[in-house]
Design an enzyme around this catalytic site. Sequence first.
Site, PDB file in Angstrom:
ATOM      1  CG  HIS A 191      -2.128  -0.943   0.904  1.00  0.00           C
ATOM      2  ND1 HIS A 191      -2.217  -2.184   1.469  1.00  0.00           N
ATOM      3  CD2 HIS A 191      -3.186  -0.814   0.074  1.00  0.00           C
ATOM      4  CE1 HIS A 191      -3.290  -2.784   1.003  1.00  0.00           C
ATOM      5  NE2 HIS A 191      -3.908  -1.979   0.161  1.00  0.00           N
ATOM      6  NE  ARG A 334     -10.904  -0.836  -0.692  1.00  0.00           N
ATOM      7  CZ  ARG A 334      -9.648  -1.188  -0.956  1.00  0.00           C
ATOM      8  NH1 ARG A 334      -9.410  -2.169  -1.801  1.00  0.00           N
ATOM      9  NH2 ARG A 334      -8.639  -0.559  -0.406  1.00  0.00           N
ATOM     10  CD  GLU A 432      -9.559  -7.371  -2.341  1.00  0.00           C
ATOM     11  OE1 GLU A 432      -8.566  -6.812  -2.812  1.00  0.00           O
ATOM     12  OE2 GLU A 432     -10.339  -6.810  -1.553  1.00  0.00           O
ATOM     13  CG  ASN A 455      -2.837  -4.502  -6.035  1.00  0.00           C
ATOM     14  OD1 ASN A 455      -2.370  -4.686  -7.155  1.00  0.00           O
ATOM     15  ND2 ASN A 455      -3.367  -3.359  -5.659  1.00  0.00           N
ATOM     16  CG  ASP A 456      -5.282  -7.794  -1.179  1.00  0.00           C
ATOM     17  OD1 ASP A 456      -4.231  -7.968  -0.535  1.00  0.00           O
ATOM     18  OD2 ASP A 456      -6.028  -6.812  -1.017  1.00  0.00           O
ATOM     19  CB  CYS A 503      -9.916  -1.738  -9.085  1.00  0.00           C
ATOM     20  SG  CYS A 503     -10.216  -2.807  -7.676  1.00  0.00           S
TER      21      CYS A 503
HETATM   22  C1  PEP Z   1      -6.230  -4.992  -4.741  1.00  0.00           C
HETATM   23  O1  PEP Z   1      -6.062  -5.778  -3.810  1.00  0.00           O
HETATM   24  O2  PEP Z   1      -5.854  -5.235  -5.906  1.00  0.00           O
HETATM   25  C2  PEP Z   1      -6.907  -3.701  -4.524  1.00  0.00           C
HETATM   26  C3  PEP Z   1      -7.266  -2.937  -5.530  1.00  0.00           C
HETATM   27  O3  PEP Z   1      -7.119  -3.309  -3.246  1.00  0.00           O
HETATM   28  P1  PEP Z   1      -5.933  -2.813  -2.304  1.00  0.00           P
HETATM   29  O4  PEP Z   1      -4.716  -2.617  -3.155  1.00  0.00           O
HETATM   30  O5  PEP Z   1      -6.366  -1.547  -1.663  1.00  0.00           O
HETATM   31  O6  PEP Z   1      -5.787  -3.938  -1.329  1.00  0.00           O
HETATM   32 MG    MG Z   2      -7.110  -5.427  -1.995  1.00  0.00          MG
END
Ligand code: PEP
Ligand code: MG
Length: 571
Positions: A191, A334, A432, A455-456, A503
């Site tokens: 993050h 979100r 995710e 990402n997750d 996203c």
């Molecule tokens: C992700 O996990 O891809 C996402 C968009 O959420 P974050 O990066 O805030 O965990």
């Molecule tokens: Mg995420």
Amino acid sequence: MHGVPVSGGIAIGRAHLLSRAGLEVAHYTVPKSQVADEIARFDAALATVRRDLEALRAQIPSSAPQEFGGFLDLHLMILNDTTLSKAPRDIIAAEQCNAEWALKVQADALLAQFDEIEDGYLRERRADVIQVAERVMKTLLGQPGYAPAPAADGEESLILVAHDLSPADVIQFKQHQFASFITDLGGTTSHTAIVARSLNIPSVVALHHARQLIVENDLLIVDGTQGVVIVDPDPQALAEYKLRQHQWDIERRKLRRLRDTRAITLDRVAVELQANIELPEDVGQVQENGAEGIGLFRTEFLFLNRDDLPGEDEQFEAYRKAVHGMNGLPVTIRTYDLGADKQIGGKDAATAASALGLRAIRLSLNEPEMFLIQLRAILRASHYGKTRILIPMLMSVPEINQTLAHIACAKQELEDRSVPYDRKIEVGGMIEIPAAALAVSTFIRKLDFLSIGTNDLIQYTLAIDRADDTVSHLYDPLHPAVLRLIAQIIKTANTAGRPIAVCGEMAGDPQLTRLLLGFGLRRFSMHPARLLEVKQQILKSSLRDIEPRTKKILRIEDPVKLRALLAQLNA
Ligand code: PEP
Ligand code: MG
């Protein structure tokens, strides 16, 4: 030095060091005329901490264990000792430095002495010294935060060098004018890195020893595209990078012309490009880059860097501001993804829960009061423009049912108060967690839209902590398992006619745009700074050409071959 590139571009400037975690502070010189004021600022911070500790002492109920009072007495004693209360004043005067730095220097010296003490009990008091020094530090910094960096004079840019930064730290830099920042720890989708990207300045993480090797004021070149940092460059390297920097600026300027061009492939398929934001103030940048809406508003950043929680009205104002700023374009809010690396109440990464722990929707369902406050605030904002609710980290059907019940409950509360909101507000879920990806058809039945948080999804599929620099080289969006999961989610959603977006950071990587288009993705949400590059890529692409090639990529197991095919796809 080589690290992990996080945000592209080239910065050339002077190093500005942040000391190590715990007592992380900036160093800067104070003009002679302001030394007395700086000492007074230090004294005022001491007085505040003294007052706080004394007030705490007075509030202890008589029934409390005796150690409570004893511990506060000890802290008051440490605070009043000349080694902490007087020595930093002398350092400020002698070195003409800021109060935070003086305190840090003195605290470090004191702590080093503690390390040499043989007596176990006394050595353990080290932690108390740290706590007291941190308390004074936080007061000096306006709890918790950083001293504002000195304004860069003239041409000189400042490059922030830190051992580690939490997402909460980085979000504060939105107000500062750093040209770049580099850290020893972190991974590309931590993050911290994501917020760095949103600052739109070149940055590199996972450099391991930068903080140790670089000295305040060193001349640095940061190549945020290659992940390279050059310390004290020779004249040739400097000239070469100035040229590259110039070329990069020209490229950016050219891209800006695409702002109002629609994102359509060569074979005339329209693609929707939305933006990710962390704060309502980011809407300006969203507009500048011509996004067609906000696909992800990471609301948890409203909860960081403070001791209290934002109330319903405060949250409503923040959401309304974003909704209003987008002029009728959709805003996907979100619900807070707190926990793991984003802790509330000033907790730092050291006390962070695991990424597998009480995070995101799990935390929300565990704290219904706090969740309902946010849901009411979002619903209220929905009266002012197209708003959608997005739920992070959903894993099972019972979780979805509980979440929907909470939303119904928040709606009812607003009905009872006769507060207007959009009764048809859409509710979507983030995919995710691999379990959600594999069971996506059940999610499709329950939710209005889906958004893949790559990402997750990558973190959990590959078992790689996205914030851990020691495994950041293993974090691989191109792992066949990841690609197949993503392709499968998109295909299932498309077949069911359910809107689906990506996203995560993959959506903003122009090297992956064609691949995702080939998987059938038609809605991307990314940091606004990436949007025009992705649009440029779409404008140059033909689905007819891409689709058969992506099918082939999905069948490949060998990573080298896979990368070669991807390079061909992008050629
Ligand atoms: C992700 O996990 O891809 C996402 C968009 O959420 P974050 O990066 O805030 O965990
Ligand atoms: Mg995420």
